[in-house]
Write a protein that holds these residues in place. Structure first.
Motif, PDB file in Angstrom:
ATOM      1  N   VAL A 116      57.475 101.991  94.705  1.00 32.28           N
ATOM      2  CA  VAL A 116      58.621 101.252  95.243  1.00 32.28           C
ATOM      3  C   VAL A 116      59.666 102.245  95.727  1.00 32.28           C
ATOM      4  O   VAL A 116      59.914 103.269  95.077  1.00 32.28           O
ATOM      5  N   ALA A 117      60.299 101.941  96.841  1.00 29.18           N
ATOM      6  CA  ALA A 117      61.388 102.777  97.350  1.00 29.18           C
ATOM      7  C   ALA A 117      62.645 102.500  96.525  1.00 29.18           C
ATOM      8  O   ALA A 117      63.352 101.524  96.754  1.00 29.18           O
ATOM      9  N   THR A 118      62.891 103.347  95.540  1.00 31.16           N
ATOM     10  CA  THR A 118      64.022 103.151  94.627  1.00 31.16           C
ATOM     11  C   THR A 118      65.277 103.905  95.059  1.00 31.16           C
ATOM     12  O   THR A 118      66.280 103.856  94.364  1.00 31.16           O
ATOM     13  N   GLY A 119      65.191 104.597  96.168  1.00 37.26           N
ATOM     14  CA  GLY A 119      66.338 105.381  96.610  1.00 37.26           C
ATOM     15  C   GLY A 119      66.466 106.714  95.924  1.00 37.26           C
ATOM     16  O   GLY A 119      67.488 107.387  96.072  1.00 37.26           O
ATOM     17  N   CYS A 120      65.447 107.123  95.174  1.00 36.46           N
ATOM     18  CA  CYS A 120      65.472 108.402  94.454  1.00 36.46           C
ATOM     19  C   CYS A 120      64.930 109.486  95.381  1.00 36.46           C
ATOM     20  O   CYS A 120      63.724 109.806  95.376  1.00 36.46           O
TER      21      CYS A 120
ATOM     22  N   ASP B  65      58.423 111.123  99.984  1.00 32.65           N
ATOM     23  CA  ASP B  65      57.541 110.683 101.061  1.00 32.65           C
ATOM     24  C   ASP B  65      57.840 109.219 101.352  1.00 32.65           C
ATOM     25  O   ASP B  65      57.527 108.335 100.547  1.00 32.65           O
ATOM     26  N   ASN B  66      58.497 108.945 102.494  1.00 30.28           N
ATOM     27  CA  ASN B  66      58.880 107.572 102.878  1.00 30.28           C
ATOM     28  C   ASN B  66      59.734 106.910 101.794  1.00 30.28           C
ATOM     29  O   ASN B  66      59.460 105.774 101.370  1.00 30.28           O
ATOM     30  N   ASP B  67      60.754 107.636 101.364  1.00 33.38           N
ATOM     31  CA  ASP B  67      61.687 107.149 100.335  1.00 33.38           C
ATOM     32  C   ASP B  67      61.025 106.885  98.997  1.00 33.38           C
ATOM     33  O   ASP B  67      61.575 106.178  98.155  1.00 33.38           O
ATOM     34  N   ARG B  68      59.851 107.445  98.815  1.00 36.52           N
ATOM     35  CA  ARG B  68      59.149 107.323  97.535  1.00 36.52           C
ATOM     36  C   ARG B  68      58.825 108.713  97.010  1.00 36.52           C
ATOM     37  O   ARG B  68      58.699 109.664  97.783  1.00 36.52           O
TER      38      ARG B  68
END
Length: 324
Positions: free
Chosen positions: A121-125, A8-11
């Motif tokens: 945090v948007a970790t790219g996962c 959801d939104n890179d999270r």
């Protein structure tokens, strides 16, 4: 228990139901799964997941393998690391396309900290492989923290061994007993973490091969390489700590031997010092009618002085030779 995560939104966000959000779920985490939960995951994933007995197999072919297009990787990870008796148990990672499944029967701390961070945090996962890399990075960070704490504790033990100790023998004995127990606990931790790092080293090597085979992105392959290097350096550090613990164990046993030798030395010196006075007392204690000093008025003080002198002379000689 099944925890299903969606992007959801890179999270990462925890989904309410795996079945209802099956198409969106990218990571399913199984903790002590029941038979029904295992069946649900196998239906969703399309492949059979290993049982607990299969996860505990130690041969490489049972821990790192490919089956029906899915990649199975098992590593031994610690839990309850806040105490000196960590719980070691295998954790299996199943990478099937964009999906990741983790199967575990204990709670390593990384499985608590990583989802919380990925939610904030948007970790790219956003896919199974990036989530797997993020998990491995969190696991390696946790193992590094454990080794750092163990290293500080070992330094404290080292100072306790080589610093001046109590003058009371019973207090020194208690100190040495506690030191031996502490050394044993740190050896257990170091060896457990080293076993975990060895399993992770094999896992990252297999994952690097998988990344090349399925053509993961260059960034993901670089992260896998970095994790592999970190694991190797931590394994070397764990080996160093084990060697230092072995040295401290030998040093502690040596100190105990020195203490015992010192005590025996004291008794030996005391026996030698009191031997001449005992000889003098034995001579004048013989029951003969004719003893030259028997009627002598100064005989008693003479015998006492002779016994004192015969004790002082050996003591003075030992001190002069540096034996005391």
């Amino acid at each position: 228990m099944i925890k299903a995560f969606v992007v959801d939104n890179d999270r990462l966000r925890l989904a309410d139901d795996l079945v209802a959000n099956g198409d969106q779920v990218v990571w399913a985490d199984l903790l002590n799964p029941t038979k029904e939960e295992e069946t649900t995951i196998e239906t969703w994933l399309g492949v059979a997941i290993p049982t607990r007995e299969e996860m505990e197999e130690i041969e490489i072919s049972s821990r790192l393998y490919i089956e029906e297009g899915a990649y199975f990787m098992t590593a031994t990870l610690p839990a309850q690391t806040e105490i000196d008796d960590p719980l070691m148990s295998p954790v299996t990672f199943v990478l099937a396309g964009p999906r990741l499944v983790t199967i575990r029967y204990h709670e390593p701390k990384a499985f608590k900290t990583f989802p919380l961070r990925a939610e904030k945090v948007a970790t790219g996962c956003t896919t199974g492989n990036t989530i797997l890399i993020g998990l491995l990075e969190a696991i390696v960070d946790r193992l590094a923290d454990i080794l750092e704490r163990a290293g500080r504790d070992i330094e404290t033990i080292s100072r306790d061994i080589f610093e001046a100790r109590s003058t009371k023998v019973n207090k020194r004995n208690r100190d040495f007993q506690e030191l031996l127990k502490a050394i044993g606990r740190k050896e257990d931790i170091a060896s457990s973490i080293r076993d975990s790092l060895i399993s992770l080293q094999r896992l990252t090597g297999f994952l690097a091969h998988v990344a090349t085979q399925i053509k993961m992105s260059k960034d993901v392959r670089a992260r896998i390489k970095t994790v592999s290097r970190d694991v190797l350096s931590l394994a070397d550090h764990a080996t160093f700590l084990s060697q230092k613990i072995s040295f401290l164990l030998d040093a502690t046993l040596g100190m105990i031997s020195i203490e015992q030798n010192a005590i025996i030395k004291i008794f030996s010196v005391a026996a030698v010092i009191f031997l001449p006075p005992t000889l003098v007392a034995s001579i004048y204690g013989m029951n003969f009618d004719v003893i030259p000093e028997l009627k002598w008025e100064l005989g008693y003080p003479f015998a006492i002085a002779l016994m004192i002198l015969s004790a002082i002379l050996p003591f003075w000689y030992f001190r002069r030779r540096g034996w005391l």
